[in-house]
Design a protein around this motif. Structure first.
Motif, short mmCIF file in Angstrom:
data_model
loop_
_atom_site.label_atom_id
_atom_site.label_comp_id
_atom_site.label_asym_id
_atom_site.label_seq_id
_atom_site.Cartn_x
_atom_site.Cartn_y
_atom_site.Cartn_z
N ALA A 123 5.91 10.33 -5.19
CA ALA A 123 6.21 11.28 -4.65
C ALA A 123 7.25 11.10 -3.80
O ALA A 123 7.26 9.94 -2.92
N ALA A 124 8.25 11.97 -3.62
CA ALA A 124 9.36 11.57 -2.48
C ALA A 124 9.06 11.98 -1.24
O ALA A 124 9.51 11.35 -0.28
N LYS A 125 8.25 13.17 -1.04
CA LYS A 125 7.80 13.74 0.26
C LYS A 125 6.50 14.04 0.44
O LYS A 125 5.59 14.10 -0.43
N PRO A 126 6.06 13.77 1.53
CA PRO A 126 4.59 13.86 1.94
C PRO A 126 4.25 15.48 1.67
O PRO A 126 4.88 16.28 1.76
N ARG A 127 2.83 15.47 1.47
CA ARG A 127 2.36 16.97 1.02
C ARG A 127 1.20 17.24 2.03
O ARG A 127 0.48 16.12 2.32
N MET A 137 -3.83 16.81 7.45
CA MET A 137 -2.94 15.56 6.97
C MET A 137 -1.80 15.79 6.43
O MET A 137 -1.48 16.82 5.79
N LEU A 138 -0.97 14.62 6.12
CA LEU A 138 0.02 14.59 5.32
C LEU A 138 -0.23 13.65 4.24
O LEU A 138 -0.43 12.29 4.73
N PHE A 139 -0.25 13.75 2.98
CA PHE A 139 -0.74 12.60 2.00
C PHE A 139 0.54 12.38 1.25
O PHE A 139 1.45 13.26 0.51
N LEU A 140 1.11 11.17 1.09
CA LEU A 140 2.41 10.55 0.69
C LEU A 140 1.73 9.65 -0.74
O LEU A 140 1.13 8.45 -0.27
N SER A 141 2.04 10.11 -1.70
CA SER A 141 1.43 9.36 -2.95
C SER A 141 2.56 8.42 -3.39
O SER A 141 4.00 8.50 -3.13
N ALA A 142 2.46 7.50 -4.40
CA ALA A 142 3.32 6.41 -4.61
C ALA A 142 4.65 7.12 -5.43
O ALA A 142 5.38 6.56 -5.64
N LEU A 144 0.75 -1.14 -0.07
CA LEU A 144 -0.01 0.00 0.02
C LEU A 144 0.73 1.16 0.15
O LEU A 144 1.12 2.09 0.77
N PRO A 145 1.40 1.63 -1.31
CA PRO A 145 2.44 2.73 -1.13
C PRO A 145 1.88 4.16 -0.85
O PRO A 145 2.53 5.04 -0.53
N SER A 146 0.70 4.15 -1.49
CA SER A 146 -0.03 5.78 -1.00
C SER A 146 -0.60 5.72 0.14
O SER A 146 -1.47 4.88 0.45
N ARG A 147 -0.18 6.74 1.01
CA ARG A 147 -0.77 6.93 2.47
C ARG A 147 -1.07 8.22 2.88
O ARG A 147 -0.70 9.01 2.47
N ILE A 148 -2.07 8.07 3.83
CA ILE A 148 -2.49 9.33 4.37
C ILE A 148 -2.52 9.22 5.93
O ILE A 148 -2.89 8.31 6.61
N SER A 149 -1.57 10.23 6.60
CA SER A 149 -1.41 10.30 7.79
C SER A 149 -2.09 11.55 8.44
O SER A 149 -1.80 12.78 8.27
N PHE A 150 -2.99 11.47 9.43
CA PHE A 150 -3.55 12.45 10.32
C PHE A 150 -2.74 12.60 11.49
O PHE A 150 -1.68 11.95 11.53
N ALA A 151 -3.12 13.27 12.27
CA ALA A 151 -2.27 13.66 13.51
C ALA A 151 -2.09 12.59 14.40
O ALA A 151 -3.11 11.89 14.83
N THR A 166 6.22 5.07 11.23
CA THR A 166 5.64 3.75 10.91
C THR A 166 4.74 3.93 9.66
O THR A 166 4.66 3.11 8.96
N ILE A 167 3.80 4.93 9.51
CA ILE A 167 2.99 5.10 8.52
C ILE A 167 3.74 5.83 7.22
O ILE A 167 3.38 5.44 6.27
N LEU A 168 4.47 6.85 7.46
CA LEU A 168 4.83 7.82 6.52
C LEU A 168 6.44 7.43 6.30
O LEU A 168 7.08 8.09 5.30
N ASP A 169 7.09 6.51 7.22
CA ASP A 169 8.72 6.58 6.81
C ASP A 169 9.38 7.86 7.44
O ASP A 169 10.53 7.99 6.65
N SER A 170 8.73 8.75 7.82
CA SER A 170 9.44 9.99 7.88
C SER A 170 8.44 10.76 9.20
O SER A 170 7.38 10.48 9.60
N ALA A 171 9.20 11.67 9.84
CA ALA A 171 8.56 12.31 10.98
C ALA A 171 7.73 13.50 10.30
O ALA A 171 7.97 13.76 9.16
#
Length: 771
Positions: free
Chosen positions: A644-648, A637-642, A605-612, A621-626
């Motif tokens: 993209a290198a950084k979340p948006r 939220m922070l949205f990391l697409s398959a 599941l490479p595309s992920r969304i992380s809320f607070a 754990t969810i984004l592989d980054s702080a």
């Protein structure tokens, strides 16, 4: 005593003149010398005063000076004329509020609001409130200065307003009555015309049918009462004349006093096929509001950023400002590090530019910026992707909700749907642009966030985005809701393959059925000679229309607690192979720990969304980054697409319960064409009857049923001193319920002993080898 007051007045005037002379002399001296220790504090104080009060600084300063002089030298006069002091205070307050709606260049600070921060705070940065408050303050001033005249004006104004209201209401009622009368006459005339047209149509049809019956009853083509003498010269009957005569007689029978004709039988019409489903309209959703960030606030924050960093010898310049619904991004351009050149005699020379300010120096001052801006948290994006600026995201004083209607009506959403994709309204980015994603390109989505951060609202938004633009024949959904309250309002819509699943024990069965459906679709693709579902539906060799199948899981942690192995294997198998066959997964969890979001699930599941989230560990754990631990909540939220290198950073769409209920009722109230059924339970039953394992095929785990599994479990017990349920799960590749039943059977056979503690391994007390 008579000369006391004049002497006191002359003394006060002399003191005022002396102070004025001293002030003028000091101002001239400061203007000529311009010492930094005086100019800088004065400039800073003047800037702060202008920012706070705006142009009202001059009016308020004049009023305060007059009141102070009167209080010092003429207190009795101030007590006698207190109405004038209070009244002019209200006048200046009214002017302060009225000036809030204007922005003009001011000295020292540039373009700013005439009312200043004080006027903005009093009016809540709303022009209507500002003018209303200014009018109220002016009325209070008039009442204070001349109460008698004010009462008379208020009395006459109230009488005039009452008369105007009565006249206006009567006029409005008359217009409404006239419109209703005209509308009623138009409807009545339309109904009469429709009735006459329908009656004429029925009579014509009856006359034609009667003429056909008469012609069929006589073989020579005559009416029963006709003779050969009535024929023309060629022996033929003038049927048109007879038909016209019959129609005229029918019309004549419908005169006044005539009896009402008998009711004619209804004309039988060919049954029309059911029409397509009607998509909901966007006007059923709530309209959006504009962001509440003012230009004054942006200018103030930009100046604070530059001053704070310059105090730590980090020179930057705010090049751009992008206001968003929750945060505003300020683009910083790094300046230059300046170092003085030393001469041969050791004296300091002219400053020269050596190198750019390092980005790490800006990142190191994150906490200092947060302190200066009084922000709960900051996020620095260094650099902004595709631009040569460092982005500083500052939270707004008040956030603006992002409505679903504003995203659905955007061009980005329409482009994705017109290209044949599955558009999902995600929200607005930090710069305010709409954020729309295509589920077909993702192709699966993982959502995580703490309780109350907006995870369930995001899931509802995704479902409503699909049912707003997709027909049931094109998109089918399986909704899994262990909490029983989030997704159950969608029961009854035609998009659902099965009612919302709330029992965790049934989830494994449905996942097996989805795997079998995926394998069946792959066979159809192979027979048609195509590679994906889109090409299959457009192919001439297609034997059925294949809809997309969206599987939404609202709480993964609850499912992983019941049968982690089966759920993980089912999700991974569908995620690996489901894209080509149109099967997509949307999985959400509020506990992004490694035992819930495992490595296999994250990989597939490479595309992920992380809320607070609660900690930086959960964010990694969810984004592989702080970064997710610094979010503000409520849809941030922070949205990391398959790709993209950084979340948006995105502010998620907010859809209320009423809006989702309106959309669900829109689909439930329709009766459109039938959609093909996808019986996942039957497919799962075929899998279980064929003896396939949790992975849905490929590996025969049971080889012949429970008896063979029991024999394998006994063989496993011969090589171990202790046996546990988890050991049976891992070695036999089965789920927890079946492993627990095997453990009970081993206890009944006397192979293992009784459980001392729940979950603990059991000792092996007997094996067939002991005989």
């Amino acid at each position: 005593m008579a000369h006391a007051e004049p002497m006191k007045t002359l003394r006060a005037i002399g003191i005022v003149r002396l102070l004025a002379a001293l002030i003028i002399a000091a101002a001239i001296a400061i203007g000529l010398a311009q010492p930094a220790w005086v100019i800088d504090p004065l400039r800073s104080a003047a800037e702060s005063a202008l920012v706070s009060m705006g142009a009202g600084l001059f009016t308020f300063g004049l009023w305060a000076a007059v009141v102070i002089v009167l209080l010092r030298y003429f207190p009795r006069l101030l007590l006698r004329k207190w109405r004038w002091a209070v009244g002019f205070a209200f006048v200046f307050l009214s002017a302060q509020l009225a000036m809030t709606g204007f922005e003009v260049p001011l000295p020292l600070i540039g373009s700013a609001n005439l009312g200043g921060e004080v006027g903005g705070d009093l009016s809540a940065h709303n022009a209507i409130i500002a003018w209303a408050a200014a009018a109220a303050a002016f009325a209070a001033a008039a009442w204070t200065l001349h109460p008698v005249l004010s009462r008379r004006v208020a009395k006459h104004s109230a009488k005039g307003a009452a008369k105007g209201a009565v006249v206006g209401s009567v006029w409005t009622a008359g217009r409404a009555a006239g419109r209703a009368t005209r509308h009623g006459w138009r409807e009545l005339s339309t109904a009469i015309s429709a009735y006459r047209a329908a009656r004429a149509e029925r009579r014509a049809a009856a006359a034609q049918e009667q003429a056909a019956d008469h012609a069929a009853s006589n073989g020579n083509g005559r009416w029963p009462h006709e003779t050969a003498d009535d024929d023309d010269a060629n022996g033929h009957k003038d049927w048109d004349a007879e038909l016209d005569e019959l129609l005229n007689e029918t019309e004549a029978d419908d005169g006044e006093g005539a009896e009402a004709p008998e009711a004619l039988p209804p004309v039988r019409r060919r049954a029309e096929p059911p029409k397509d489903w009607i998509l909901p309209r966007t006007d059923v959703l709530t309209e959006s509001r504009a962001p509440t960030v003012s230009n004054k606030e942006q200018t103030t924050v930009a100046r604070l950023i530059e001053e704070t960093l310059s105090q730590h010898r980090v020179e930057v310049q705010v090049a751009e400002v992008r206001p968003g619904p929750t945060v505003t991004m300020y683009g910083l351009v790094p300046g230059w590090n300046r170092q003085a050149r030393r001469g041969k005699d050791g004296q300091q020379g002219e400053p020269e530019m050596r190198n750019r300010v390092r980005v790490d120096a800006i990142l190191a001052r994150e906490k200092d910026l947060a302190l200066a801006l009084a922000a709960p948290s900051l996020r620095i994006e260094a650099p902004v992707p595709g631009e040569s600026v460092v982005g500083v995201e500052v939270p707004n004083r008040s956030s603006t909700p992002v409505s679903m209607r504003s995203i659905i009506e955007s061009d980005e959403y329409k482009v994705v749907n017109n290209d044949g994709g599955l558009a999902l309204a995600l929200g607005q980015a930090s710069a305010g642009e709409p954020m729309v994603i295509d589920l077909l390109k993702m192709p699966h989505l993982l959502i995580a966030g703490a309780t109350g951060s907006g995870k369930s609202v995001c899931m509802n938004t995704i479902i409503c985005s699909l049912i707003m633009s997709q027909q049931p024949k094109d998109v089918r959904m399986v909704l899994i809701d262990p909490k029983r309250v989030e997704l159950t309002p969608y029961n009854g819509i035609p998009h659902l393959v099965t009612p919302v699943v709330v029992e965790p024990d049934r989830v494994v069965r449905l996942l097996r059925g989805a795997i079998q459906e995926m394998l069946r679709r792959y066979k159809l693709l192979e027979e048609a000679g195509v590679r994906n579902i889109k090409s299959y539906n457009q192919s001439s060799k297609a034997v059925e229309h294949m809809p997309y199948l969206i599987i939404c899981i609202d709480e993964l942690a609850d499912l992983m607690m019941t049968s982690s192995f089966d759920v993980e294997q089912g999700i991974c198998r569908l995620a690996q192979l489901g894209r080509a066959t149109g099967i997509h997964l949307i999985v959400a969890t509020q506990r992004p720990s490694v035992d819930v979001v495992t490595g296999l699930i994250k990989t597939n599941l490479p595309s992920r969304i992380s809320f607070a989230v609660a900690s930086q560990i959960d964010s990694r754990t969810i984004l592989d980054s702080a970064g997710a631990e610094r979010l503000l909540g409520r849809g941030d939220m922070l949205f990391l697409s398959a790709d993209a290198a950084k979340p948006r950073r995105v502010q998620g769409v907010y859809i209320s319960d009423d809006e989702s209920a309106v959309l669900a009722n829109h689909w439930r109230m329709q009766s459109g064409p039938l959609v093909p059924a996808i019986d996942l339970d039957a497919l799962a039953a075929e899998t279980e009857s064929a003896g396939l394992g949790a992975n849905g095929g490929g590996e025969d785990l049971s080889d012949g049923g429970e008896d063979t599994l029991l024999q394998r479990a006994i063989q496993l017990a011969t090589t171990n001193r202790q046996v546990s349920t988890s050991l049976l799960q891992r070695r036999l590749r089965i789920g927890y319920p079946r492993a627990a039943r095997l453990m009970d059977q081993l206890e009944d056979e006397g192979v293992v002993g009784a459980a001392s503690e729940p979950g603990k391994p059991r000792p092996v007390i007997y094996t067939p080898d002991d005989d």
